[in-house]
Design a protein around this motif. Structure first.
Motif, mmCIF file in Angstrom:
data_model
loop_
_atom_site.group_PDB
_atom_site.id
_atom_site.type_symbol
_atom_site.label_atom_id
_atom_site.label_comp_id
_atom_site.label_asym_id
_atom_site.label_seq_id
_atom_site.Cartn_x
_atom_site.Cartn_y
_atom_site.Cartn_z
ATOM 1 N N ARG A 1 0.830 -1.207 0.000
ATOM 2 C CA ARG A 1 0.000 0.000 0.000
ATOM 3 C C ARG A 1 0.863 1.256 0.000
ATOM 4 O O ARG A 1 0.560 2.232 -0.688
ATOM 5 N N ILE A 2 1.927 1.245 0.776
ATOM 6 C CA ILE A 2 2.838 2.387 0.775
ATOM 7 C C ILE A 2 3.427 2.577 -0.612
ATOM 8 O O ILE A 2 3.557 3.707 -1.112
ATOM 9 N N LYS A 3 3.755 1.457 -1.268
ATOM 10 C CA LYS A 3 4.274 1.519 -2.627
ATOM 11 C C LYS A 3 3.244 2.129 -3.569
ATOM 12 O O LYS A 3 3.566 2.954 -4.431
ATOM 13 N N GLU B 1 2.675 4.377 7.166
ATOM 14 C CA GLU B 1 3.988 4.154 7.759
ATOM 15 C C GLU B 1 3.893 4.058 9.280
ATOM 16 O O GLU B 1 4.604 3.266 9.908
ATOM 17 N N SER C 1 0.318 12.346 1.197
ATOM 18 C CA SER C 1 1.349 12.224 2.228
ATOM 19 C C SER C 1 0.744 11.858 3.577
ATOM 20 O O SER C 1 1.351 11.143 4.380
ATOM 21 N N GLU D 1 1.907 9.324 -6.086
ATOM 22 C CA GLU D 1 2.595 10.609 -6.049
ATOM 23 C C GLU D 1 3.361 10.859 -7.340
ATOM 24 O O GLU D 1 3.306 11.955 -7.915
ATOM 25 N N PHE E 1 0.817 4.238 -2.760
ATOM 26 C CA PHE E 1 0.705 5.662 -2.481
ATOM 27 C C PHE E 1 1.840 6.439 -3.149
ATOM 28 O O PHE E 1 1.631 7.495 -3.750
ATOM 29 N N LYS E 2 3.048 5.911 -3.053
ATOM 30 C CA LYS E 2 4.193 6.604 -3.639
ATOM 31 C C LYS E 2 4.140 6.568 -5.165
ATOM 32 O O LYS E 2 4.566 7.531 -5.831
ATOM 33 N N TYR F 1 -1.967 9.973 3.917
ATOM 34 C CA TYR F 1 -2.231 8.534 3.840
ATOM 35 C C TYR F 1 -0.927 7.741 3.990
ATOM 36 O O TYR F 1 -0.881 6.700 4.664
ATOM 37 N N THR F 2 0.141 8.232 3.327
ATOM 38 C CA THR F 2 1.431 7.533 3.414
ATOM 39 C C THR F 2 1.938 7.534 4.854
ATOM 40 O O THR F 2 2.400 6.509 5.362
#
Length: 565
Positions: free
Chosen positions: A131-133, A194, A187, A139, A135-136, A189-190
């Motif tokens: 999920r972090i991937k 995290e 950011s 971006e 979100f990025k 959400y990220t």
């Protein structure tokens, strides 16, 4: 404890001459082989447990002092209360309870904890990383899209430069502001994801400690205090990225700034969760970014068509892009996949009046006659989630995990839509608009849009779709009047659904069509009509890949269409 002054050797606690070889765990006495024999002849309430002194460091052999009685050690467990107890605890509180071995309860809870630990290390850890991937990646996509749009703006502006320098600045500022807002939102959400990962790592470390190096009582006490650790984990939601766009205008110096072009903001929306939640098989998040480029095609593509054994179909609810729950006339709910294969047949006491899939993949359905909403977990355990004061019909699960329920006239003759928490607690009622006028007479189907709007089909004499904002204020109604010359019969809305772009889809039963309108109520097109072979559409649902699932009332047929490309 006796020790030699010359050597750091543990001496027998009884004879004080021979080195101690054994330890009696309950008594705490260190014994030589000869004194061990005499020690075993003494009687104590809890009995003796002799181990070698070298084994004393193992957690299961350590003495853990009771938190209530500081002079006593934990010797057993209360099976009724699921806690460790000492002899005084048994005498004072747990005398009539079932008393068992501490080790047995420890082994049971250790197995459960290790299973949860395994899920956190594999499934949960990989999911949050992915999920972090996502979100990025979002971006990067937004930055690239905005960069491309600004280049188009600048190129177009060269032909207008003497006339629209102010307009250009406004457009660039609008794009930059939108980019900053969206990146700040992402950011957040990220950062949330995290933070969740950090908390998850701490929890993993805690569970590893409890299962590998802590005393059994520590684990049991922790499990007593936090029995539902995994259920309490609140995963950050997935989001969907709709990229901004720029529509180039025609050069006309006498016209206003719209001749330069129109900037359209991007949109970040939550993805609906069902089988696509953590408990389901993981799917790549890249598709969610690509979905932002979807548009309505000229003609839909039928993916599948399935004839069922029921006499009529009324409801459909998708939990993912692979399967859907179906119900109709009579009791029972079917689970079928996209190819039409029946995966499950769920028995019900009566005919369901509404279906919805929760974020944890459990199914909820309404029993109109008994004023009850049932919940069936993925492991088929059925419970009564809540009782209502009016007959419940249409249901939906919101992205926040709450439940929206349509209430027809019942004990209090008040039609309304009610929001409940996932545990069944009432949160909010929607009955009147901001001017105090009644909103509904007979609400039947409900769904939530990506902008948190609540969309309800109203089947009273004034048939229409009512759209409220999340606070309950009326935004608009849609009654098909703009299509009066096109519709052969009066507008007849039943099922409503929304897609990842914020479109609202409406099943028009009498006109054999599915309307597509914007989030602001503007008619866009018919997705399918009787010319596409549909008849009496009743229930509709949009899956996580933006495919339309449609059930036909009289034909008892399920059809799946791809309508975005």
């Amino acid at each position: 404890m006796a020790r030699s002054q010359a050597q750091d050797i543990i001496r027998c606690q009884y004879c004080e001459d021979e080195p101690a070889v054994f330890l009696c765990v309950p008594c705490g006495d260190e014994l030589c082989p000869r004194c061990k024999v005499f020690h075993l002849k003494s009687k104590v309430p809890s009995g003796h447990n002799i181990i070698r002194l070298s084994e004393r460091l193992h957690p299961t052999n350590q003495v853990k002092i009771c938190e209530v009685h500081s002079s006593k050690a934990y010797e057993a467990c209360c099976e009724d209360c699921q806690i460790p107890v000492c002899i005084m605890c048994i005498q004072e509180v747990h005398g009539k309870h079932a008393i068992g071995k501490l080790q047995d309860l420890y082994e049971k809870q250790k197995a459960e904890t290790e299973d949860e630990l395994s899920k956190m290390k594999t499934q949960y850890k990989s999911e949050i990383i992915e999920r972090i991937k996502d979100f990025k990646n979002g971006e990067r996509e937004i930055k690239a899209s905005h960069k491309n749009i600004r280049e188009k703006m600048k190129k177009q502006a060269q032909e207008f430069i003497d006339h629209i320098s102010v307009i250009l600045k406004e457009a660039l500022d609008e794009s930059s502001k939108d980019e900053i807002e969206k990146l700040m939102e992402i950011s957040q959400y990220t950062a949330e994801a995290e933070r969740f990962e950090q908390n998850l790592d701490q929890l993993i470390e805690k569970f590893e400690s409890l299962t590998e190096s802590s005393h059994p009582a520590d684990l049991i006490l922790y499990r007593k205090q936090y029995p539902d650790t995994l259920k309490r984990l609140q995963f950050p939601e997935k989001i969907n990225f709709t990229m901004p766009s720029f529509t180039i205008g025609q050069i006309n110096k006498s016209q206003n700034k719209h001749q330069f072009g129109k900037f359209t903001s991007g949109h970040i929306s939550h993805l609906k969760l069902g089988d696509d939640s953590l408990q389901a098989k993981h799917t790549s998040g890249s598709a969610s970014v690509k979905s932002s480029t979807k548009k309505v095609p000229g003609r839909p593509v039928k993916i599948s068509e399935t004839k069922t054994q029921k006499r009529a179909l009324y409801h459909v609810s998708c939990g993912n892009d692979r399967s859907a729950y179906i119900s109709g006339e009579g009791a029972g709910i079917l689970l079928i996949d996209k190819s039409g294969t029946q995966l499950d047949n769920i028995s019900t006491d009566g005919e369901p009046y509404g279906l919805a899939v929760m974020q944890d993949r459990s199914l909820i359905y309404s029993d109109y006659g008994n004023y009850v909403i049932y919940r069936q977990s993925f492991n088929k355990e059925k419970t009564k989630l809540l009782y209502t004061v009016s007959g419940p019909s249409g249901l939906c699960c919101t992205r926040s995990g709450d439940i929206l329920v349509c209430m027809s006239m019942g004990l209090f003759n008040a039609a309304k839509v009610v929001k409940y928490s996932s545990s069944g607690s009432k949160i909010q009622e929607f009955k009147t608009d901001q001017n105090g006028r009644r909103l509904f007479s007979d609400p039947r189907f409900v769904c939530e849009n990506v902008n948190d709007d609540i969309c309800v089909s109203e089947l009273s004499r004034n048939k229409k779709v009512v759209v409220l904002n999340k606070s309950g204020n009326l935004r608009f109604t849609y009654d098909g009047n703009v299509l009066a010359m096109t519709l052969k019969d009066r507008f007849s809305p039943f099922g409503v659904a929304t897609d990842s772009l914020g479109h609202i889809l409406i099943a028009d039963n009498d006109n054999n069509a599915v309307h597509l309108i914007s989030r602001d109520g503007d008619f866009l097109s018919f997705i399918v009509t009787e010319n596409d072979g549909i008849s009496r559409p009743r229930g509709i649902s949009v899956d996580t890949s933006d495919n339309l699932w449609l059930v036909e009332e009289k034909n008892a047929c399920v059809k799946v269409y791809q309508y975005l490309s």
